[in-house]
Design a protein around this motif. Structure first.
Motif, PDB file in Angstrom:
ATOM      1  N   GLU A  42       0.830  -1.203   0.000  1.00  0.00           N
ATOM      2  CA  GLU A  42       0.000   0.000   0.000  1.00  0.00           C
ATOM      3  C   GLU A  42       0.867   1.257   0.000  1.00  0.00           C
ATOM      4  OE1 GLU A  42      -3.376   0.369  -0.264  1.00  0.00           O
ATOM      5  OE2 GLU A  42      -3.230  -1.761  -0.787  1.00  0.00           O
ATOM      6  N   ASP A  43       1.967   1.210   0.758  1.00  0.00           N
ATOM      7  CA  ASP A  43       2.900   2.352   0.783  1.00  0.00           C
ATOM      8  C   ASP A  43       3.490   2.599  -0.598  1.00  0.00           C
ATOM      9  OD1 ASP A  43       2.464   2.717   3.459  1.00  0.00           O
ATOM     10  OD2 ASP A  43       4.289   1.688   4.116  1.00  0.00           O
ATOM     11  N   LEU A  44       3.758   1.516  -1.312  1.00  0.00           N
ATOM     12  CA  LEU A  44       4.341   1.630  -2.647  1.00  0.00           C
ATOM     13  C   LEU A  44       3.452   2.476  -3.564  1.00  0.00           C
ATOM     14  CD1 LEU A  44       6.466   0.864  -4.763  1.00  0.00           C
ATOM     15  CD2 LEU A  44       5.184  -1.254  -5.163  1.00  0.00           C
ATOM     16  N   LYS A  45       2.151   2.337  -3.401  1.00  0.00           N
ATOM     17  CA  LYS A  45       1.220   3.101  -4.233  1.00  0.00           C
ATOM     18  C   LYS A  45       1.399   4.606  -4.008  1.00  0.00           C
ATOM     19  CE  LYS A  45      -2.281  -0.577  -4.119  1.00  0.00           C
ATOM     20  NZ  LYS A  45      -3.645  -0.944  -3.683  1.00  0.00           N
ATOM     21  N   ILE A  46       1.625   4.983  -2.748  1.00  0.00           N
ATOM     22  CA  ILE A  46       1.816   6.411  -2.432  1.00  0.00           C
ATOM     23  C   ILE A  46       3.139   6.909  -2.996  1.00  0.00           C
ATOM     24  CG2 ILE A  46       1.995   8.107  -0.569  1.00  0.00           C
ATOM     25  CD1 ILE A  46      -0.766   6.889  -0.902  1.00  0.00           C
ATOM     26  N   TYR A  47       4.180   6.093  -2.857  1.00  0.00           N
ATOM     27  CA  TYR A  47       5.491   6.482  -3.393  1.00  0.00           C
ATOM     28  C   TYR A  47       5.430   6.644  -4.913  1.00  0.00           C
ATOM     29  CZ  TYR A  47       8.093   5.836   0.971  1.00  0.00           C
ATOM     30  OH  TYR A  47       8.583   5.970   2.246  1.00  0.00           O
ATOM     31  N   ASP A  48       4.808   5.676  -5.561  1.00  0.00           N
ATOM     32  CA  ASP A  48       4.683   5.743  -7.021  1.00  0.00           C
ATOM     33  C   ASP A  48       3.831   6.931  -7.444  1.00  0.00           C
ATOM     34  OD1 ASP A  48       6.269   3.554  -7.463  1.00  0.00           O
ATOM     35  OD2 ASP A  48       4.597   2.125  -7.600  1.00  0.00           O
ATOM     36  N   LEU A  49       2.801   7.207  -6.653  1.00  0.00           N
ATOM     37  CA  LEU A  49       1.931   8.344  -6.973  1.00  0.00           C
ATOM     38  C   LEU A  49       2.693   9.652  -6.818  1.00  0.00           C
ATOM     39  CD1 LEU A  49      -0.927   9.155  -7.788  1.00  0.00           C
ATOM     40  CD2 LEU A  49      -1.529   9.238  -5.359  1.00  0.00           C
ATOM     41  N   TYR A  50       3.500   9.748  -5.780  1.00  0.00           N
ATOM     42  CA  TYR A  50       4.305  10.957  -5.580  1.00  0.00           C
ATOM     43  C   TYR A  50       5.258  11.157  -6.760  1.00  0.00           C
ATOM     44  CZ  TYR A  50       7.904  14.093  -3.835  1.00  0.00           C
ATOM     45  OH  TYR A  50       8.799  15.138  -3.714  1.00  0.00           O
ATOM     46  N   LEU A  51       5.876  10.064  -7.220  1.00  0.00           N
ATOM     47  CA  LEU A  51       6.875  10.160  -8.283  1.00  0.00           C
ATOM     48  C   LEU A  51       6.257  10.258  -9.681  1.00  0.00           C
ATOM     49  CD1 LEU A  51       9.384   7.488  -6.905  1.00  0.00           C
ATOM     50  CD2 LEU A  51       9.657   9.985  -6.860  1.00  0.00           C
ATOM     51  N   LYS A  52       4.956  10.060  -9.768  1.00  0.00           N
ATOM     52  CA  LYS A  52       4.265  10.150 -11.052  1.00  0.00           C
ATOM     53  C   LYS A  52       4.287  11.597 -11.550  1.00  0.00           C
ATOM     54  CE  LYS A  52      -0.272   9.185 -13.129  1.00  0.00           C
ATOM     55  NZ  LYS A  52      -1.662   8.754 -12.863  1.00  0.00           N
ATOM     56  N   LYS A  53       4.548  11.786 -12.827  1.00  0.00           N
ATOM     57  CA  LYS A  53       4.676  13.140 -13.370  1.00  0.00           C
ATOM     58  C   LYS A  53       3.330  13.811 -13.585  1.00  0.00           C
ATOM     59  CE  LYS A  53       9.196  12.583 -15.563  1.00  0.00           C
ATOM     60  NZ  LYS A  53       9.974  12.673 -16.829  1.00  0.00           N
ATOM     61  N   ASP A  54       2.486  13.172 -14.326  1.00  0.00           N
ATOM     62  CA  ASP A  54       1.185  13.781 -14.636  1.00  0.00           C
ATOM     63  C   ASP A  54       0.115  13.213 -13.717  1.00  0.00           C
ATOM     64  OD1 ASP A  54       2.259  15.275 -16.780  1.00  0.00           O
ATOM     65  OD2 ASP A  54       2.159  13.493 -18.060  1.00  0.00           O
ATOM     66  N   LYS A  55      -0.318  14.034 -12.759  1.00  0.00           N
ATOM     67  CA  LYS A  55      -1.297  13.572 -11.777  1.00  0.00           C
ATOM     68  C   LYS A  55      -2.637  14.248 -12.004  1.00  0.00           C
ATOM     69  CE  LYS A  55       2.281  13.329  -8.161  1.00  0.00           C
ATOM     70  NZ  LYS A  55       3.329  14.029  -8.919  1.00  0.00           N
ATOM     71  N   THR A  56      -3.694  13.547 -11.633  1.00  0.00           N
ATOM     72  CA  THR A  56      -5.029  14.158 -11.651  1.00  0.00           C
ATOM     73  C   THR A  56      -5.170  15.024 -10.405  1.00  0.00           C
ATOM     74  OG1 THR A  56      -6.043  12.345 -10.409  1.00  0.00           O
ATOM     75  CG2 THR A  56      -5.929  12.102 -12.815  1.00  0.00           C
ATOM     76  N   ASP A  57      -6.207  15.812 -10.347  1.00  0.00           N
ATOM     77  CA  ASP A  57      -6.438  16.659  -9.173  1.00  0.00           C
ATOM     78  C   ASP A  57      -6.628  15.801  -7.916  1.00  0.00           C
ATOM     79  OD1 ASP A  57      -6.249  18.911 -10.729  1.00  0.00           O
ATOM     80  OD2 ASP A  57      -8.432  19.116 -11.026  1.00  0.00           O
ATOM     81  N   GLU A  58      -7.317  14.708  -8.093  1.00  0.00           N
ATOM     82  CA  GLU A  58      -7.544  13.802  -6.947  1.00  0.00           C
ATOM     83  C   GLU A  58      -6.221  13.206  -6.459  1.00  0.00           C
ATOM     84  OE1 GLU A  58     -10.024   9.705  -5.831  1.00  0.00           O
ATOM     85  OE2 GLU A  58     -10.316  10.681  -7.784  1.00  0.00           O
ATOM     86  N   GLU A  59      -5.349  12.856  -7.398  1.00  0.00           N
ATOM     87  CA  GLU A  59      -4.047  12.293  -7.035  1.00  0.00           C
ATOM     88  C   GLU A  59      -3.170  13.340  -6.361  1.00  0.00           C
ATOM     89  OE1 GLU A  59      -3.569   8.853 -10.516  1.00  0.00           O
ATOM     90  OE2 GLU A  59      -2.850  10.905 -10.869  1.00  0.00           O
TER      91      GLU A  59
END
Length: 245
Positions: A81-98
């Protein structure tokens, strides 16, 4: 006549002596046999006791293996579950919700948000009596004990590296930013200017490094240990069934 009586008396006395000697030898033989029987019974009792201790310890270690496998599974689920947050943080193009989700989680990725597997080694003293016999089951228990020692000698240094990294990150923020109190009090209400640091290259590099240590290296160790513990449990169960048969 007296001469014949004397000879007869000596023969009677000689016969009595012979009988006494034979009786004494018989008594000694009976005592020796009794001692040998007692020693044999005592030895059998000790063997039976050692087997009972081994079986009891085998059951306890079986339960520990099952518990530790479950602990590793739970810890790895949290890490996943933590990995999802790390990957989301490192993601370049995020949605407003992200972005909103990252805003609430980003400050804690390299300072607090870490879960270790609370696994303790097997106490050597507990195995001393249980492994006094040289059975396959007792040897397997000693093998599992050694594996736990090996596992601890690998996990603990890795946990220390991660802990030191967390402390280092906290110390850096403490020494360089006035909003340190908000971080350690879990108050995520940072101002726009305060939040800028969590989008900086420096912080991003810290996140990448923590992901490598925690989500890749540490989780990889847990995955390997989970497989090994499962194998040990399977082999232990097979030996226990063999002993009970």
């Amino acid at each position: 006549m007296k001469l014949f009586n004397g000879i007869r008396q000596k023969m009677i006395e000689g016969k009595r002596l012979k009988n006494y000697v034979l009786y004494a030898i018989g008594e000694i033989v009976l005592v020796v046999i009794g001692i040998l029987i007692a020693v044999s019974i005592n030895k059998n009792t000790e063997v039976r006791k050692a087997e009972e201790n081994t079986n009891k310890m085998a059951l306890q270690i079986k339960q520990k293996l099952e518990s530790d496998i479950e602990i590793i599974n739970e810890t790895r689920s949290i890490i996943s579950e933590d990995l999802k947050i790390y990957d989301l943080y490192l993601k370049k193009d995020k949605t407003d919700e992200e972005r909103l989700k990252v805003v609430t989680q980003a400050p804690f990725l390299v300072t607090i948000s870490v879960q270790f597997a609370p696994i303790n080694p097997i106490m050597s003293s507990a195995l001393e009596n249980a492994t006094s016999n040289n059975s396959e089951l007792s040897q397997k228990l000693l093998e599992i004990e050694q594996y736990y020692k090996s596992m601890e000698s690998t996990l603990k240094p890795m946990e220390k590296i991660i802990t030191d990294e967390l402390i280092s990150n906290l110390r850096y923020i403490k020494d360089n930013f006035s909003w340190y109190e908000k971080l350690v009090s879990f108050n995520a209400k940072f101002t726009v200017d305060e939040y800028k640091y969590f989008g900086s290259d420096d912080y991003r590099n810290r996140v990448v490094h923590m992901k490598f240590l925690y989500l890749n290296a540490y989780d990889g160790l847990l995955e390997s240990f989970e497989e090994q513990l499962s194998t040990q449990l399977k082999e232990l169960n097979a030996l226990r069934e063999q002993e009970e048969a």
